[in-house]
Design a protein around this motif. Structure first.
Motif, PDB file in Angstrom:
ATOM      1  N   LEU A 252       0.848  -1.200   0.000  1.00  0.00           N
ATOM      2  CA  LEU A 252       0.000   0.000   0.000  1.00  0.00           C
ATOM      3  C   LEU A 252       0.886   1.254   0.000  1.00  0.00           C
ATOM      4  CD1 LEU A 252      -2.817  -1.064   2.499  1.00  0.00           C
ATOM      5  CD2 LEU A 252      -2.659  -1.442   0.032  1.00  0.00           C
ATOM      6  N   SER A 253       0.532   2.211  -0.849  1.00  0.00           N
ATOM      7  CA  SER A 253       1.345   3.431  -0.974  1.00  0.00           C
ATOM      8  C   SER A 253       0.566   4.470  -1.784  1.00  0.00           C
ATOM      9  CB  SER A 253       2.645   3.102  -1.716  1.00  0.00           C
ATOM     10  OG  SER A 253       2.407   3.078  -3.119  1.00  0.00           O
ATOM     11  N   PRO A 254       1.054   5.704  -1.859  1.00  0.00           N
ATOM     12  CA  PRO A 254       0.366   6.713  -2.686  1.00  0.00           C
ATOM     13  C   PRO A 254       0.332   6.328  -4.170  1.00  0.00           C
ATOM     14  CG  PRO A 254       1.910   7.763  -1.182  1.00  0.00           C
ATOM     15  CD  PRO A 254       2.173   6.294  -1.100  1.00  0.00           C
ATOM     16  N   ASP A 255       1.205   5.421  -4.594  1.00  0.00           N
ATOM     17  CA  ASP A 255       1.211   4.981  -5.992  1.00  0.00           C
ATOM     18  C   ASP A 255       0.499   3.650  -6.186  1.00  0.00           C
ATOM     19  OD1 ASP A 255       2.509   7.126  -7.268  1.00  0.00           O
ATOM     20  OD2 ASP A 255       4.391   6.500  -6.333  1.00  0.00           O
ATOM     21  N   THR A 256      -0.277   3.255  -5.178  1.00  0.00           N
ATOM     22  CA  THR A 256      -1.053   2.016  -5.284  1.00  0.00           C
ATOM     23  C   THR A 256      -2.530   2.361  -5.443  1.00  0.00           C
ATOM     24  OG1 THR A 256       0.528   0.915  -3.839  1.00  0.00           O
ATOM     25  CG2 THR A 256      -1.618  -0.156  -4.112  1.00  0.00           C
ATOM     26  N   VAL A 257      -3.165   1.681  -6.396  1.00  0.00           N
ATOM     27  CA  VAL A 257      -4.584   1.885  -6.634  1.00  0.00           C
ATOM     28  C   VAL A 257      -5.312   0.597  -6.246  1.00  0.00           C
ATOM     29  CG1 VAL A 257      -6.337   2.417  -8.370  1.00  0.00           C
ATOM     30  CG2 VAL A 257      -4.088   3.524  -8.488  1.00  0.00           C
ATOM     31  N   ALA A 258      -6.122   0.679  -5.204  1.00  0.00           N
ATOM     32  CA  ALA A 258      -6.844  -0.485  -4.694  1.00  0.00           C
ATOM     33  C   ALA A 258      -8.254  -0.482  -5.276  1.00  0.00           C
ATOM     34  CB  ALA A 258      -6.896  -0.428  -3.167  1.00  0.00           C
ATOM     35  N   VAL A 259      -8.550  -1.511  -6.055  1.00  0.00           N
ATOM     36  CA  VAL A 259      -9.833  -1.565  -6.751  1.00  0.00           C
ATOM     37  C   VAL A 259     -10.863  -2.308  -5.889  1.00  0.00           C
ATOM     38  CG1 VAL A 259     -11.002  -2.391  -8.834  1.00  0.00           C
ATOM     39  CG2 VAL A 259      -8.659  -1.544  -8.968  1.00  0.00           C
ATOM     40  N   HIS A 260     -12.013  -1.725  -5.717  1.00  0.00           N
ATOM     41  CA  HIS A 260     -13.187  -2.251  -4.993  1.00  0.00           C
ATOM     42  C   HIS A 260     -13.220  -1.854  -3.514  1.00  0.00           C
ATOM     43  CE1 HIS A 260     -14.729  -4.310  -8.425  1.00  0.00           C
ATOM     44  NE2 HIS A 260     -13.692  -5.130  -8.520  1.00  0.00           N
ATOM     45  N   CYS A 261     -12.411  -2.475  -2.652  1.00  0.00           N
ATOM     46  CA  CYS A 261     -12.462  -2.190  -1.203  1.00  0.00           C
ATOM     47  C   CYS A 261     -13.907  -2.218  -0.688  1.00  0.00           C
ATOM     48  CB  CYS A 261     -11.811  -0.850  -0.889  1.00  0.00           C
ATOM     49  SG  CYS A 261     -10.060  -0.819  -1.285  1.00  0.00           S
ATOM     50  N   VAL A 262     -14.618  -3.304  -0.998  1.00  0.00           N
ATOM     51  CA  VAL A 262     -16.005  -3.462  -0.530  1.00  0.00           C
ATOM     52  C   VAL A 262     -16.016  -3.950   0.920  1.00  0.00           C
ATOM     53  CG1 VAL A 262     -18.149  -4.757  -0.878  1.00  0.00           C
ATOM     54  CG2 VAL A 262     -16.865  -3.912  -2.867  1.00  0.00           C
ATOM     55  N   TRP A 263     -15.265  -5.021   1.189  1.00  0.00           N
ATOM     56  CA  TRP A 263     -15.286  -5.639   2.524  1.00  0.00           C
ATOM     57  C   TRP A 263     -14.110  -5.130   3.353  1.00  0.00           C
ATOM     58  CZ3 TRP A 263     -19.437  -8.318   4.186  1.00  0.00           C
ATOM     59  CH2 TRP A 263     -20.360  -8.674   3.196  1.00  0.00           C
ATOM     60  N   VAL A 264     -14.106  -3.833   3.602  1.00  0.00           N
ATOM     61  CA  VAL A 264     -13.048  -3.252   4.431  1.00  0.00           C
ATOM     62  C   VAL A 264     -13.660  -2.741   5.731  1.00  0.00           C
ATOM     63  CG1 VAL A 264     -11.436  -2.681   2.571  1.00  0.00           C
ATOM     64  CG2 VAL A 264     -13.247  -1.052   3.136  1.00  0.00           C
ATOM     65  N   ASN A 265     -12.960  -2.966   6.845  1.00  0.00           N
ATOM     66  CA  ASN A 265     -13.462  -2.484   8.137  1.00  0.00           C
ATOM     67  C   ASN A 265     -12.739  -1.184   8.523  1.00  0.00           C
ATOM     68  OD1 ASN A 265     -10.961  -3.233   9.106  1.00  0.00           O
ATOM     69  ND2 ASN A 265     -11.689  -5.097  10.124  1.00  0.00           N
ATOM     70  N   GLY A 276      -1.858   6.483   2.014  1.00  0.00           N
ATOM     71  CA  GLY A 276      -2.128   7.332   0.843  1.00  0.00           C
ATOM     72  C   GLY A 276      -2.599   6.542  -0.367  1.00  0.00           C
ATOM     73  N   THR A 277      -3.047   5.297  -0.136  1.00  0.00           N
ATOM     74  CA  THR A 277      -3.531   4.449  -1.232  1.00  0.00           C
ATOM     75  C   THR A 277      -4.808   5.043  -1.830  1.00  0.00           C
ATOM     76  OG1 THR A 277      -2.594   2.520  -0.123  1.00  0.00           O
ATOM     77  CG2 THR A 277      -4.333   2.088  -1.736  1.00  0.00           C
ATOM     78  N   LYS A 278      -4.934   4.945  -3.159  1.00  0.00           N
ATOM     79  CA  LYS A 278      -6.139   5.441  -3.839  1.00  0.00           C
ATOM     80  C   LYS A 278      -7.116   4.287  -4.028  1.00  0.00           C
ATOM     81  CE  LYS A 278      -3.767   9.303  -4.748  1.00  0.00           C
ATOM     82  NZ  LYS A 278      -2.445   8.949  -4.210  1.00  0.00           N
ATOM     83  N   VAL A 279      -8.404   4.609  -4.063  1.00  0.00           N
ATOM     84  CA  VAL A 279      -9.431   3.564  -4.187  1.00  0.00           C
ATOM     85  C   VAL A 279     -10.284   3.809  -5.433  1.00  0.00           C
ATOM     86  CG1 VAL A 279     -11.547   2.658  -3.103  1.00  0.00           C
ATOM     87  CG2 VAL A 279      -9.521   3.120  -1.696  1.00  0.00           C
TER      88      VAL A 279
END
Ligand code: ZN
Length: 446
Positions: A252-265, A276-279
């Motif tokens: 995870l970093s500012p240059d990481t793009v995390a797709v979906h993140c539906v089941w996150v607490n 700084g991860t993008k979603v």
């Protein structure tokens, strides 16, 4: 490429700048592919090579689709109303395993055409390669369409059928080759690394893709916690939920793009925020495939950049107007609050927040002097857009992709008054039909 100067005259400019300015009777001057002046009618104007009369039109930044898989549209009209595991294994896996480079070119051309017609000027397309040139064909198709694009290139190296698997060394070599060949091409194509996500790739794939992306100063995109099992499976192997697992790996970093993140607490959200991860949120796909509701409003409140994506055939469309509407309706309903998210925020997610996700917020995503001219116009002389009062609500709640009349990318007119300047629409559609039929016929014999 020679850039003609363009004057867009007397439109309603929805700038999406910091001040949220909407300029009525506004004009935009484009020189050398960039916006050189903006003002009220008469102010920004000087003699230009081309004049676009925008009276009766809303002019806004081109829409940014921050996550797609164009190849999945090979199964349009075939894979529907079936359980997700069947949708995935019987259709998507067959595409990833058996589609030929020419199928990729045809389907990328078709989807690219749909995106352009409906106002998308920039897309991130996530391809899972078997090393037969799939990514090249998508990039080639987008280049031929003049579409701005990031090719997020990844490969699957575990837990999928043998015919999809590419071993780590060959996969990384191929992604690196694609990067070298395409990144920076015409200043419109970029290449990212895209390990598919915990379930379908090894830890080495994740770590090495991230390391290489850092070395080459590009980004990483990966699917994160789209389903309950995706979020929980790392617990069995590593004793941690997926986000914590990725965070501990240093992914995870500012240059990481995390797709979906539906089941996150809450804890996951704090990790995403802190790093700084993008979603990327894919509301239509998340609803259609019954994944769940991502806690998007909470993530936005925490200051996380959340943009919007199509996510392939899960949305059944590449029209970002449908995706914007899906985002608004989903979160209003889910929160039992019709004020939960407003039209301006949704449009930000599809424009300037999309640009932030791509690290291109200084170049695209808003109408501002010095930025590249990626612009679209909507014709408001339509029954569904009458009367016009608030431009944001009109764009998000009432407009359709079909209302897009003009598309400009990098200061070049791609579509004017509903007609493409350099593309043969029928030819692209006919070619795609032919390839799709032939792909499924051939696949039957495998
Ligand atoms: Zn996806």
């Amino acid at each position: 490429m020679s850039h003609e100067s363009i004057l867009i005259k007397d439109g309603i400019l929805v700038t999406m700048n910091e001040r949220g300015e909407v300029i009525k009777n506004g004009s935009i001057l484009i020189e050398e592919g960039k916006i050189s002046n903006i003002g009220k009618k008469g102010e920004a104007e000087k003699k230009a090579d081309v004049v676009i009369e925008a009276k009766g039109k809303i002019v806004l930044p081109g829409l940014i689709n921050a996550h797609n898989h164009v190849c999945q549209f090979l199964a349009r009209g075939r894979a529907y109303d079936i359980p997700f595991p069947v949708w995935d294994s019987e259709y998507m896996f067959k595409i990833y395993g058996f589609a030929r480079p020419e199928d990729y070119y045809a389907i990328a051309s078709l989807c690219g055409l749909e995106m352009l017609k409906t106002g998308t000027t920039c897309v991130v397309d996530n391809v899972f390669t078997r090393g037969v040139g799939e990514a090249d064909k998508i990039a080639e198709a987008f280049e031929d369409l003049d579409l701005r694009a990031c090719i997020a290139c990844g490969f699957m190296d575990r837990a999928v059928p043998e015919y999809i698997i590419l071993d780590k060394d060959s996969g990384l070599k191929e992604c690196k080759r694609v990067y070298r060949q395409w990144n920076g091409k015409n200043d419109k194509i970029r290449v990212w690394f895209a390990p598919p996500g915990f379930g379908m790739c090894t830890e080495d794939n994740l770590k090495e893709s991230f390391r290489l992306a850092g070395e080459l100063k590009t980004k990483v995109q990966t699917h994160v916690s789209a389903t309950f099992s995706a979020a929980m499976n790392p617990l069995w192997e590593h004793g941690k939920r997926e986000v914590e697992y990725l965070s501990d790996l240093g992914i995870l970093s500012p240059d990481t793009v995390a797709v979906h993140c539906v089941w996150v607490n809450d804890k996951d959200i704090q990790l995403i925020k802190r790093t700084g991860t993008k979603v990327v949120h894919n509301p239509a796909s998340n609803m259609y495939l019954a994944f769940g509701v991502a806690p998007v409003l909470q993530m936005i409140r925490e200051g996380i950049t959340v943009s919007l994506g199509v996510d392939g055939l899960g949305s059944n469309t590449s029209d970002m107007f449908e995706i914007m509407r899906a985002a608004a309706y989903l979160h209003k309903l889910h929160n039992f609050d019709s004020t939960a998210i407003d039209a301006k925020k949704v449009l930000e997610m599809a424009t300037i927040d999309g640009a932030r996700t791509l690290g291109l917020e200084h170049e695209i995503g808003s109408i501002e002097v010095g930025k590249k001219a990626d612009l679209i116009a909507i014709d408001i002389q339509r029954p569904n857009l009458t009367p016009l009062r608030d431009a944001y609500s009109m764009i998000v709640y009432c407009a359709k992709g079909d209302d897009v009349s003009d598309v400009i990318i990098d200061g070049e007119i791609v579509m004017r008054d509903g007609a493409f300047l350099n593309l043969d629409e029928s030819k692209i559609i006919d070619k795609a039909k032919e390839r799709i039929e032939s792909f499924w016929l051939d696949k039957g014999s495998r």
